[in-house]
Write an enzyme that holds these catalytic residues in place. Sequence first.
Site, PDB file in Angstrom:
ATOM      1  N   HIS A 159      -9.226  -3.708  -1.748  1.00 38.57           N
ATOM      2  CA  HIS A 159      -9.583  -2.381  -0.420  1.00 38.57           C
ATOM      3  C   HIS A 159     -10.746  -3.264   0.534  1.00 38.57           C
ATOM      4  O   HIS A 159     -10.400  -2.681   1.580  1.00 38.57           O
ATOM      5  CB  HIS A 159     -10.279  -0.824  -1.060  1.00 38.57           C
ATOM      6  CG  HIS A 159     -10.017   0.097   0.511  1.00 38.57           C
ATOM      7  ND1 HIS A 159      -9.367   0.452   0.306  1.00 38.57           N
ATOM      8  CD2 HIS A 159     -11.108   0.678   0.383  1.00 38.57           C
ATOM      9  CE1 HIS A 159      -9.781   1.726   1.597  1.00 38.57           C
ATOM     10  NE2 HIS A 159     -10.904   1.215   1.347  1.00 38.57           N
TER      11      HIS A 159
ATOM     12  N   ASP B 296       0.976  -0.800  -0.320  1.00 39.92           N
ATOM     13  CA  ASP B 296       0.231   0.215   0.263  1.00 39.92           C
ATOM     14  C   ASP B 296       1.024   1.142   0.169  1.00 39.92           C
ATOM     15  O   ASP B 296       1.341   1.517   0.850  1.00 39.92           O
ATOM     16  CB  ASP B 296      -1.204   0.327   1.506  1.00 39.92           C
ATOM     17  CG  ASP B 296      -2.297   0.483   0.574  1.00 39.92           C
ATOM     18  OD1 ASP B 296      -2.382   1.565   0.020  1.00 39.92           O
ATOM     19  OD2 ASP B 296      -2.854   0.289   1.719  1.00 39.92           O
ATOM     20  N   ASP B 297       0.921   2.634  -0.780  1.00 44.30           N
ATOM     21  CA  ASP B 297       1.333   3.345  -1.409  1.00 44.30           C
ATOM     22  C   ASP B 297       2.930   3.455  -1.552  1.00 44.30           C
ATOM     23  O   ASP B 297       3.360   4.161  -0.917  1.00 44.30           O
ATOM     24  CB  ASP B 297       1.244   4.275   0.164  1.00 44.30           C
ATOM     25  CG  ASP B 297      -0.565   4.734   0.767  1.00 44.30           C
ATOM     26  OD1 ASP B 297      -1.800   4.432  -0.412  1.00 44.30           O
ATOM     27  OD2 ASP B 297      -0.586   5.411   1.552  1.00 44.30           O
TER      28      ASP B 297
ATOM     29  N   CYS C 187      -6.601   3.756  -3.055  1.00 43.94           N
ATOM     30  CA  CYS C 187      -6.390   2.379  -3.391  1.00 43.94           C
ATOM     31  C   CYS C 187      -6.840   0.776  -4.649  1.00 43.94           C
ATOM     32  O   CYS C 187      -7.284   0.207  -5.435  1.00 43.94           O
ATOM     33  CB  CYS C 187      -6.758   2.161  -1.425  1.00 43.94           C
ATOM     34  SG  CYS C 187      -4.661   2.745  -0.931  1.00 43.94           S
TER      35      CYS C 187
END
Length: 460
Positions: free
Chosen positions: A105, A12-13, A51
């Site tokens: 998600h 994530d990210d 996301c």
Amino acid sequence: MKAMNVLFIVVDDLRPELGCYGKTWVHSPAMDALAGVSLRFDRAYCQQAVCAPSRCSVLSGCRPDTTTIYDLETPLRTAMPGVRSLPEHFKTHGYETISIGKVYHHPKDDLQGWSKEPFQSVGDWKGRGYLTDEALEIIARTDIEQAAVGSRKRGLGPAFEAADVPDEAYQDGKDALAAIAELHRLRDCGHPFFLALGFHKPHLPFNAPKRYWDLYKPDDLPLPANPFAPAGVTQFSLTDYSELRAYFGIPKHGDIPNDLARRLIHGYAACVSYMDAQLGRVLTELKRLGLWDSTVIVLWGDHGWKLGEHNSWCKHTNFEIDTRAPLLARIPGMSAAGKATDALVEFIDIYPTLCEGCGLEIPPHCEGQSFVPLLDRPALPWKEAAFSQYPRRHDVMGYAMRTDRYRYVEWQERESRRILARELYDHTRDPLENVNAAGRTDPALLERLSTQLRNALGQR
């Protein structure tokens, strides 16, 4: 021939701020080692820099305009109940499909795609993952404040935390242990497996064990080279990064001071190293169990992230820094292990690639292109462009096209396709995208790029 297993890793990210991407100040030994036996994609792009839409695009094999998922509220199965998802496709072909951590998600999305209910650990306090007394006191106060004004929203704690705890005290450590336990079981299950492992960090809040913060000296961490909005930026281009501003201690308006910016960068780096260590544990066990030579591995970040670039934070834009993310791919026996490619690839290409790499047919609904040929010949001529998009308001959609030289962005009125604004960044002269050159460029070039974008996306 024995079927290949799949280890599908999403982070994530995660921006390409890793040792294997040339960022020597970042401690990422596990990903660096994986890159040493994989093909590293230097120009890989998500289809939307947030996301849920990004993950649904990868797991369905379809672009956001096909999934119609542009926000965090819509699960894949709500929007596309009949689509054959990536895990479901492998499950249909006899694979045991397992989900651990943040893959979709929405944790309960696509239950039909998994052989058993997905496992997603939660933080130790109301699912928010804070461990220090200071953070818990802040959260308790903000919860009381929210209740006093009649809000049902739960208060958010600090944007970072460095508790002196074992790795398993935070979420990714728990998920790594769960993945290792599954590998032990799957080794002897009698079926090939598709194990999806989603790491939460470096997503906010930047909470990681203190030992990973200690890897860095704050004064050595670089501040962004372009902490200012691009010249000629449009009204649709940037956001006020409300995702970060929701955390305690972050200014609700205005700029982030340099001392706080450096602390946030420190926290982001610590979380990358923490996540990387958990990945290393899983890969070590994969080898120890004798599964290394029979497992296809793909690791990707769901989108990039700004650390003060463009005087902004988080994602939610069509800029290069938000749409470009790491991608590593390994098929045992590939010729290009340890090499890199400049080929333009898109994350919707992951679904067909895993199918081809494992000898499965590619479903006709997939809108991507398998990049298996690049795993042996990384210099092959490839796509002319990669495409991303981001909505603004309810009536505007921004479409971004990354070619070899340019990033062209067209902000369209959704119903009419009327062009409301354009952006053009010339990466030969402006790799940080500091100047929107659309207003000073030959109109013929803009029209040529517009035609290319619309034709590629089926807009007439």
